[in-house]
Design a protein around this motif. Structure first.
Motif, PDB file in Angstrom:
ATOM      1  N   SER A  97       0.826  -1.197   0.000  1.00  0.00           N
ATOM      2  CA  SER A  97       0.000   0.000   0.000  1.00  0.00           C
ATOM      3  C   SER A  97       0.862   1.249   0.000  1.00  0.00           C
ATOM      4  O   SER A  97       1.911   1.300   0.651  1.00  0.00           O
ATOM      5  N   ARG A  98       0.376   2.282  -0.699  1.00  0.00           N
ATOM      6  CA  ARG A  98       1.099   3.557  -0.685  1.00  0.00           C
ATOM      7  C   ARG A  98       1.013   4.216   0.699  1.00  0.00           C
ATOM      8  O   ARG A  98       1.828   5.060   1.041  1.00  0.00           O
ATOM      9  N   HIS A  99       0.024   3.826   1.502  1.00  0.00           N
ATOM     10  CA  HIS A  99      -0.097   4.380   2.848  1.00  0.00           C
ATOM     11  C   HIS A  99       0.941   3.798   3.801  1.00  0.00           C
ATOM     12  O   HIS A  99       1.215   4.371   4.853  1.00  0.00           O
ATOM     13  N   TYR A 100       1.491   2.653   3.449  1.00  0.00           N
ATOM     14  CA  TYR A 100       2.498   1.987   4.285  1.00  0.00           C
ATOM     15  C   TYR A 100       3.670   1.615   3.376  1.00  0.00           C
ATOM     16  O   TYR A 100       3.881   0.446   3.055  1.00  0.00           O
ATOM     17  N   PRO A 101       4.431   2.615   2.938  1.00  0.00           N
ATOM     18  CA  PRO A 101       5.401   2.408   1.855  1.00  0.00           C
ATOM     19  C   PRO A 101       6.550   1.467   2.198  1.00  0.00           C
ATOM     20  O   PRO A 101       7.196   0.942   1.291  1.00  0.00           O
ATOM     21  N   ASN A 102       6.822   1.247   3.447  1.00  0.00           N
ATOM     22  CA  ASN A 102       7.974   0.419   3.814  1.00  0.00           C
ATOM     23  C   ASN A 102       7.578  -0.986   4.256  1.00  0.00           C
ATOM     24  O   ASN A 102       8.374  -1.685   4.880  1.00  0.00           O
ATOM     25  N   GLU A 103       6.346  -1.376   3.963  1.00  0.00           N
ATOM     26  CA  GLU A 103       5.886  -2.686   4.431  1.00  0.00           C
ATOM     27  C   GLU A 103       5.312  -3.521   3.286  1.00  0.00           C
ATOM     28  O   GLU A 103       4.625  -3.012   2.407  1.00  0.00           O
ATOM     29  N   LEU A 104       5.593  -4.787   3.345  1.00  0.00           N
ATOM     30  CA  LEU A 104       4.919  -5.807   2.544  1.00  0.00           C
ATOM     31  C   LEU A 104       4.393  -6.842   3.519  1.00  0.00           C
ATOM     32  O   LEU A 104       5.089  -7.211   4.468  1.00  0.00           O
ATOM     33  N   ILE A 105       3.186  -7.298   3.295  1.00  0.00           N
ATOM     34  CA  ILE A 105       2.627  -8.328   4.170  1.00  0.00           C
ATOM     35  C   ILE A 105       2.226  -9.530   3.317  1.00  0.00           C
ATOM     36  O   ILE A 105       1.493  -9.396   2.340  1.00  0.00           O
ATOM     37  N   ALA A 106       2.719 -10.679   3.697  1.00  0.00           N
ATOM     38  CA  ALA A 106       2.426 -11.916   2.974  1.00  0.00           C
ATOM     39  C   ALA A 106       1.539 -12.798   3.838  1.00  0.00           C
ATOM     40  O   ALA A 106       1.720 -12.875   5.056  1.00  0.00           O
ATOM     41  N   SER A 107       0.584 -13.431   3.210  1.00  0.00           N
ATOM     42  CA  SER A 107      -0.299 -14.348   3.924  1.00  0.00           C
ATOM     43  C   SER A 107      -0.693 -15.481   2.992  1.00  0.00           C
ATOM     44  O   SER A 107      -0.861 -15.270   1.790  1.00  0.00           O
ATOM     45  N   LYS A 108      -0.857 -16.658   3.529  1.00  0.00           N
ATOM     46  CA  LYS A 108      -1.211 -17.805   2.704  1.00  0.00           C
ATOM     47  C   LYS A 108      -2.049 -18.781   3.499  1.00  0.00           C
ATOM     48  O   LYS A 108      -1.981 -18.837   4.727  1.00  0.00           O
TER      49      LYS A 108
END
Length: 529
Positions: A97-108
């Motif tokens: 998200s552009r609102h949280y530019p330093n994060e990636l969240i992975a889920s499976k």
């Protein structure tokens, strides 16, 4: 413009909702359609009919609601957790998200998700949601430590080299791939020492397998065919009943799996969604789970109790070729290992081990038929259908050969158990329909000779695969085409016999102008449900 931008990969999920705010007025068993309608009433529009698009819309709804209520401190993980709480079925997601530019969240859940790490390293927030996304209380985000697997690969493995296509290259690599599959696993002692098989991955579980009430092979597509090809020899050498299960069917009907069973999961990449769901089901029922896969560190390799890697090497073409033959070899070695404590079949085991040693040379010999098979493909280029009859060990060969023609040449093809010929398939036979019959030397040879005669009597256009030197015994003259292949031990004959059918599928595809490495509508990793 939607402020949340996502990189998504979700296979046919079913979405359910127990969300708060506007969604809370609906049943907790909302269908995707109802959830879509709910979001439409909140002002959302859709650009496609896919279930996937619901996810970013739902994420934006959650994010907007939090901000409307003055909670501007809502974290990215809280948004994602709320979205995940509504998902049912297999999925693999990466949120950005552009609102949280330093994060990636992975889920499976169910589907495979691999994260690549460069030398410089990356920081990734992972959510451990696999056990708690069915409507229960959601846990907070947790940091999950995973061991890194270093993939070592020679450049030559992913280059086509002198070949035009990956499928062609991988078919011709089979003498080397079957050698690699057996390397270090066949023990051929001197005259005073018995020949045997060593499978280190099963070392501590062989006694449990030998005590099993039954062995259940579970897989999909080509992997299921490979298991079928090996079923007879596993039954013969182990003395244990062996059953076959298509993974999706087992899960659909919740078939019986017991604590006394050994469930063998066969998969090339080790991440097929249906097979993983079947694995989860077998683990819940307490069965010993064995994995047979080509991918070190895959989901199946990690979650089974023990297993064997087939070591076929990198396979890039969507249609599996060398992985199939290596799977058969591994399961033949599995049969040898399970039956290794029985003196009564020692002679039979040693004959099979000798046959395994000679197998690479036999495969290399059959590959010399390439030009002959190409000429045959030219005769079939305009045909709309092909039937393939097999029996015994080679019923699986008929299924796999037909599958290859179907998936890459985009030509209707059907593998048929020859013993069922009179129970319907015979009605299809006429002078226009090409029919391939596998009639190599084994216990079913005389029965296949009878099949050939009956098909010829109905004017069938015959292509007969026979053992070298048997052409006169199977040819019925006229337009009958005969393909001669080298003879090997009966349980290993499917490894040799499938190669001409792989070549036929390849040449048909090229001649018909289709993409042989990336067939229409298919992908290498099958994640659909």
């Amino acid at each position: 413009m939607i402020p949340l931008q996502f990189l998504l990969m979700i296979p046919n999920s079913f979405l359910y909702s127990s969300a708060k705010q506007a969604i809370s007025n609906h049943s907790s068993n909302l269908s995707t359609k109802v959830l879509k309608q709910t979001l439409v009433r909140q002002g959302f529009t859709y650009e496609s009919e896919t279930d996937t698009e619901v996810i970013p819309k739902l994420a934006k709804f959650v994010f907007d609601k939090a901000n409307e209520e003055g909670d501007q401190s809502v974290t990215f993980s809280q948004v994602v957790l709320e979205v995940i709480r509504h998902l049912e079925g297999a999925y693999a997601l990466i949120f950005k998200s552009r609102h949280y530019p330093n994060e990636l969240i992975a889920s499976k859940h169910g589907s495979p998700l691999l994260l690549g790490v460069k030398d410089g390293g990356v920081s990734i927030l992972k959510l451990d949601m696999a056990k708690n996304n069915r409507g229960g209380t959601l846990s907070r985000p947790v940091s999950v430590q995973r061991a890194l697997s270093i993939l070592e690969m020679e450049v030559e493995q992913i280059n086509k080299g002198k070949y035009e296509h990956y499928m062609q290259k991988e078919i011709h690599e089979q003498p080397e791939s079957v050698t690699t599959t057996m390397r270090g696993r066949l023990i051929r002692g001197g005259s005073s020492k018995a020949k045997t098989v060593l499978l280190g991955g099963l070392k501590y579980h062989l006694k449990t397998i030998r005590r099993s009430r039954r062995i259940v092979f579970i897989g999909c597509g080509t992997s299921c065919n490979a298991a079928l090809a090996a079923r007879s020899i596993v039954e013969e050498l182990s003395g244990i009943p062996v059953t076959m299960e298509i993974a999706s069917d087992l899960v659909d009907r919740q078939g019986p799996i017991y604590r006394e069973d050994t469930a063998v999961f066969v998969s090339q990449l080790g991440g097929t969604a249906d097979t993983l769901l079947a694995l989860e089901y077998a683990l819940e029922n307490g069965a010993l789970c064995v994995g047979i896969t080509n991918t070190v560190g895959s989901e199946i390799a990690r979650r089974t109790h023990c297993g064997v890697h087939i070591n076929a090497g990198c396979e890039i073409g969507v249609a599996s070729t060398k992985a199939y033959t290596s799977q058969i070899i591994v399961m033949a070695m599995l049969a040898l290992a399970i039956g290794g404590d029985t003196l009564s079949n020692q002679a039979r085991r040693e004959v099979i081990i000798d046959g395994l040693v000679d197998l690479p040379c036999k495969v290399k010999e059959v590959l010399k038929l390439d030009n002959e098979i190409k000429d045959l493909a030219k005769l079939l280029i305009a045909e709309q259908s092909l039937l393939v009859f097999g029996r015994g060990y080679n019923y699986a060969t008929a299924l796999e050969g037909a599958l290859k023609v179907k998936e890459v040449a985009l030509m209707h093809s059907e593998g048929i158990l020859a013993g069922e010929m009179k129970h319907g398939p015979l009605a299809l036979v006429d002078a226009n329909l090409p029919i391939a019959v596998i009639a190599t030397r084994d216990a079913c040879f005389s029965k296949q000779q009878s099949v050939i005669q009956q098909l010829n009597a109905r004017k069938g256009r015959l292509i007969v695969m026979c053992t070298k030197g048997d052409a006169a015994s199977v040819s019925v003259g006229g337009s009958c085409r005969v393909i001669e292949v080298p003879q090997v031990e009966d349980c290993l004959q499917p490894v040799v016999n499938v190669v001409p059918l792989q070549l036929l599928a390849y040449h048909l595809t090229v001649l018909r102008g289709h993409n042989v490495d990336q067939p229409r509508n298919l992908a290498k990793s099958v994640t659909t449900q």
